[in-house]
Design a protein around this motif. Sequence first.
Motif, PDB file in Angstrom:
ATOM      1  N   LEU A 173      47.587  33.973  48.240  1.00 13.89           N
ATOM      2  CA  LEU A 173      48.002  34.473  46.881  1.00 13.89           C
ATOM      3  C   LEU A 173      48.588  35.852  47.050  1.00 13.89           C
ATOM      4  O   LEU A 173      49.696  36.210  46.303  1.00 13.89           O
ATOM      5  N   ALA A 174      48.382  36.786  47.774  1.00 11.30           N
ATOM      6  CA  ALA A 174      48.964  38.052  47.723  1.00 11.30           C
ATOM      7  C   ALA A 174      50.043  38.046  48.528  1.00 11.30           C
ATOM      8  O   ALA A 174      51.127  38.803  48.375  1.00 11.30           O
ATOM      9  N   ASN A 175      50.279  36.948  49.810  1.00 11.19           N
ATOM     10  CA  ASN A 175      51.536  37.171  50.483  1.00 11.19           C
ATOM     11  C   ASN A 175      52.171  35.613  50.524  1.00 11.19           C
ATOM     12  O   ASN A 175      52.979  35.795  51.165  1.00 11.19           O
ATOM     13  N   LEU A 239      42.618  36.685  40.327  1.00  9.72           N
ATOM     14  CA  LEU A 239      43.738  37.301  39.644  1.00  9.72           C
ATOM     15  C   LEU A 239      43.966  38.752  40.600  1.00  9.72           C
ATOM     16  O   LEU A 239      44.942  39.248  40.737  1.00  9.72           O
ATOM     17  N   SER A 240      42.802  39.315  41.049  1.00  9.33           N
ATOM     18  CA  SER A 240      42.832  40.628  42.052  1.00  9.33           C
ATOM     19  C   SER A 240      43.978  40.352  43.025  1.00  9.33           C
ATOM     20  O   SER A 240      44.596  41.160  43.558  1.00  9.33           O
ATOM     21  N   TYR A 241      43.731  39.009  43.670  1.00 11.96           N
ATOM     22  CA  TYR A 241      44.563  38.718  45.095  1.00 11.96           C
ATOM     23  C   TYR A 241      45.843  38.673  44.356  1.00 11.96           C
ATOM     24  O   TYR A 241      46.885  39.187  45.075  1.00 11.96           O
ATOM     25  N   LEU A 242      46.067  37.929  43.288  1.00 11.31           N
ATOM     26  CA  LEU A 242      47.790  37.971  42.815  1.00 11.31           C
ATOM     27  C   LEU A 242      48.273  39.376  42.394  1.00 11.31           C
ATOM     28  O   LEU A 242      49.406  39.340  42.710  1.00 11.31           O
ATOM     29  N   ASP A 243      47.376  40.169  42.071  1.00 13.00           N
ATOM     30  CA  ASP A 243      47.835  41.577  41.860  1.00 13.00           C
ATOM     31  C   ASP A 243      48.063  42.318  42.991  1.00 13.00           C
ATOM     32  O   ASP A 243      48.827  43.341  42.870  1.00 13.00           O
ATOM     33  N   GLU A 244      47.613  41.798  44.055  1.00 13.69           N
ATOM     34  CA  GLU A 244      47.986  42.554  45.356  1.00 13.69           C
ATOM     35  C   GLU A 244      49.454  42.262  45.976  1.00 13.69           C
ATOM     36  O   GLU A 244      49.581  42.683  47.011  1.00 13.69           O
ATOM     37  N   SER A 245      49.798  41.120  45.205  1.00 11.66           N
ATOM     38  CA  SER A 245      51.262  40.716  45.993  1.00 11.66           C
ATOM     39  C   SER A 245      52.209  41.837  46.052  1.00 11.66           C
ATOM     40  O   SER A 245      52.352  42.762  45.436  1.00 11.66           O
ATOM     41  N   SER A 246      52.807  41.633  47.507  1.00  8.79           N
ATOM     42  CA  SER A 246      53.521  42.910  47.819  1.00  8.79           C
ATOM     43  C   SER A 246      55.052  42.410  47.431  1.00  8.79           C
ATOM     44  O   SER A 246      55.896  43.088  47.431  1.00  8.79           O
ATOM     45  N   PHE A 247      55.454  41.251  46.628  1.00  7.80           N
ATOM     46  CA  PHE A 247      56.646  40.965  46.052  1.00  7.80           C
ATOM     47  C   PHE A 247      57.068  41.792  44.768  1.00  7.80           C
ATOM     48  O   PHE A 247      56.254  41.372  43.862  1.00  7.80           O
TER      49      PHE A 247
END
Length: 326
Positions: A173-175, A239-247
């Motif tokens: 999700l984050a990457n 949701l927190s992992y999605l919020d950590e997206s570096s994109f």
Amino acid sequence: MKNKAESTQTTPYWKIATVVLLATNLITGAYAVMRQEVNLMRDAPYPLIDPTRNFIPQDDFIVNLQPLREELRAKAREIEEEGARVSLYLEFLNTGANISINPDVYIWPASLAKVPLAMAVMKKVERGEWELTDKLVLMEVDRDIHSGDANDPLLEHPLGTRFTIDELLKELLANSDNTAYRILLRNVHNDDVDEVIQELGLGALFTPEGRMSAKEYSRILRALYTSSFLSREHSQMLLSYLDESSFNDFLAREIPPDVPFPHKYGENLSLRVFADSGIVYIPKRPYLVSVMVEYPPSRSQEESAAKARVFMGAVSKSAYEYFSAQ
């Protein structure tokens, strides 16, 4: 010899009386609680109105999206005239007021499909079938040498490397890690993913070819926001992992860095497909936005990507300014 009736031991009176007393107290207590709740509703200033309105100030209860709707439709028409196919959905979460542009246009989702997989995996954790600390092994079939390290951070790890479920979900999700996607997908059953679709009533989420609309996809993000499929703890985690997206491109390019924006982007240059979907947490005014764009093969990959970025950035800027300024 004593007959059967005489030989049967009777229950002492005090035990019967105790059971009756406890049952009476429970019924009386439940009745008292119900009366108290009824009285509270009667004493409330607006007893027939949705009680959640007690927590939403009138200024944050926005229902009129027509000015924004017209603005976004005009932007969509501009790139449609250039040959692009567009699917857009926006919803103000306090009221459910929404804007849907081309809800019947279905586009290949690219990496947006990773979120339903993450939800299926987390449901297995909730059932106790898996634990977040369980490990899955990297196999040759999980590797895609054509994806590149940018979209596949786990690709460099040697075969046989073991990753915890939690590590794989975060990378997924984050990457938007493709290796994490393949490892998890290989270890879940089709029924696990189908459960996400069926329980959320998303039978129309995918076409037989695997395409979807922005409106249908938005229901996935809404299910996380309301924790209607997963527990609050696990919905919050995803949701927190999605919020950590570096994109930070597409829709994210116009969201201030201090505003939470859990989102999932998708990009397939060979198909000229670009997508982004997430929730913008403006204080007291959260909204959900999903945009999918597809250009014809006649357009170059570079030109298609550039125009999609500009369009999604413009959509995001208009929506953010509209909800911030009300």
